[in-house]
Design a protein around this motif. Structure first.
Motif, PDB file in Angstrom:
ATOM      1  N   LEU A  12       0.797  -1.280   0.070  1.00  0.00           N
ATOM      2  CA  LEU A  12       0.053  -0.022   0.016  1.00  0.00           C
ATOM      3  C   LEU A  12       0.969   1.137   0.102  1.00  0.00           C
ATOM      4  N   ALA A  37      -4.666  -1.994   6.476  1.00  0.00           N
ATOM      5  CA  ALA A  37      -3.560  -2.920   5.819  1.00  0.00           C
ATOM      6  C   ALA A  37      -3.124  -4.301   6.700  1.00  0.00           C
ATOM      7  N   SER A  40      -5.952  -6.771   6.832  1.00  0.00           N
ATOM      8  CA  SER A  40      -5.841  -7.596   5.520  1.00  0.00           C
ATOM      9  C   SER A  40      -4.419  -8.339   5.256  1.00  0.00           C
ATOM     10  N   VAL A  42      -1.673  -6.937   4.610  1.00  0.00           N
ATOM     11  CA  VAL A  42      -0.840  -6.645   3.447  1.00  0.00           C
ATOM     12  C   VAL A  42       0.774  -6.417   4.111  1.00  0.00           C
ATOM     13  N   VAL A  45       3.535  -1.301   3.919  1.00  0.00           N
ATOM     14  CA  VAL A  45       3.191   0.213   3.665  1.00  0.00           C
ATOM     15  C   VAL A  45       4.099   1.127   3.475  1.00  0.00           C
ATOM     16  N   THR A  73       2.832  -6.647   8.556  1.00  0.00           N
ATOM     17  CA  THR A  73       2.910  -5.454   7.658  1.00  0.00           C
ATOM     18  C   THR A  73       4.224  -4.865   8.112  1.00  0.00           C
ATOM     19  N   MET A 195      -5.045   0.125  -3.639  1.00  0.00           N
ATOM     20  CA  MET A 195      -4.948  -0.396  -2.222  1.00  0.00           C
ATOM     21  C   MET A 195      -5.192   0.553  -1.308  1.00  0.00           C
ATOM     22  N   ASN A 196      -6.007   2.039  -1.592  1.00  0.00           N
ATOM     23  CA  ASN A 196      -6.640   2.689  -0.528  1.00  0.00           C
ATOM     24  C   ASN A 196      -8.146   2.475  -0.733  1.00  0.00           C
ATOM     25  N   SER A 201      -8.082  -4.187  -0.588  1.00  0.00           N
ATOM     26  CA  SER A 201      -8.157  -5.190   0.711  1.00  0.00           C
ATOM     27  C   SER A 201      -8.763  -6.167   0.579  1.00  0.00           C
TER      28      SER A 201
END
Length: 212
Positions: A12, A37, A40, A42, A45, A73, A195-196, A201
């Motif tokens: 992200l 994030a 999820s 991710v 970031v 993350t 991704m925002n 997500s």
């Protein structure tokens, strides 16, 4: 220690629209995006807020690090590896014409993650050879305000040449084409708008569930 081994590797990128005057409002929005994030799973970031002061970038990064604590993350900071280290972030993301990753490694802790933005196969291979951990390559698809897209074939060729070195696709990534970059050999993708969004997500959660 957190790592970038999981696939697909998702990133992200923050929107970059925070200014010194809107800092506190935008900080709340960015931290909320980091929390989502983390929820999820991710992988990374990237704090990419070029208009902020160094003090504000530090404050924002510190908040993002706190939000990602105890999760998978990673938090990376654009260009400012000094701020990344001071705020306890996991790494830095560089432009292709920035300091060499190898030079940064000499002054950063072991395990510090270094990514590089690239726009050609040659750039990506150079990033690998200079000891980066991964490269972001793009734009793959047409993106407003960006150069002409390199396309999926160039992405596929770069991934083949890079071998085990992770290449993340960037540029015009959305729900209609995200799977095609993975099929082309990319280790994952980085995105701002996608991704925002809830769609980004949801895609990450879907992929994680399939891989279980």
């Amino acid at each position: 220690m957190k790592s970038i081994r999981e696939r697909p590797l998702t990133c992200l990128i923050t929107k970059g629209d925070a200014t010194p005057l809107t800092f506190y409002q935008k900080k709340r929005e960015i931290i909320e995006a980091v929390v989502e994030a983390v929820r999820s799973s991710v992988a990374m970031v990237q704090i990419r807020e070029k208009q902020l002061t160094a003090k504000q970038v530090f404050e924002l990064t510190s908040g993002a690090v706190a939000a990602a604590a105890g999760s998978v993350t990673l938090v990376l900071v654009n260009e400012r590896f000094d701020i990344a280290m001071a705020a306890g972030a996991d790494g830095v993301h560089l432009r292709s014409n920035s300091m060499s990753p190898a030079d940064i490694r000499s002054v950063t802790p072991r395990g510090f993650i270094i990514g590089v933005s690239t726009h050609s196969t040659n750039d990506a291979i150079t990033a690998r050879d200079r000891s980066a951990d991964f490269a972001v390559l793009g734009p793959v698809f047409a993106t407003p305000g960006k150069p002409a897209p390199i396309g999926l074939e160039e992405l596929r060729k770069t991934c083949e040449l890079a071998g085990s070195f992770p290449i993340l696709a960037l540029g015009g990534i959305d729900a209609s084409n995200v799977r095609s970059v993975i099929q082309a050999g990319a280790a994952g993708f980085a995105a701002i708008r996608f991704m925002n969004s809830g769609a980004g997500s949801e895609f990450v959660r879907e992929v994680k569930n399939v891989s279980k």
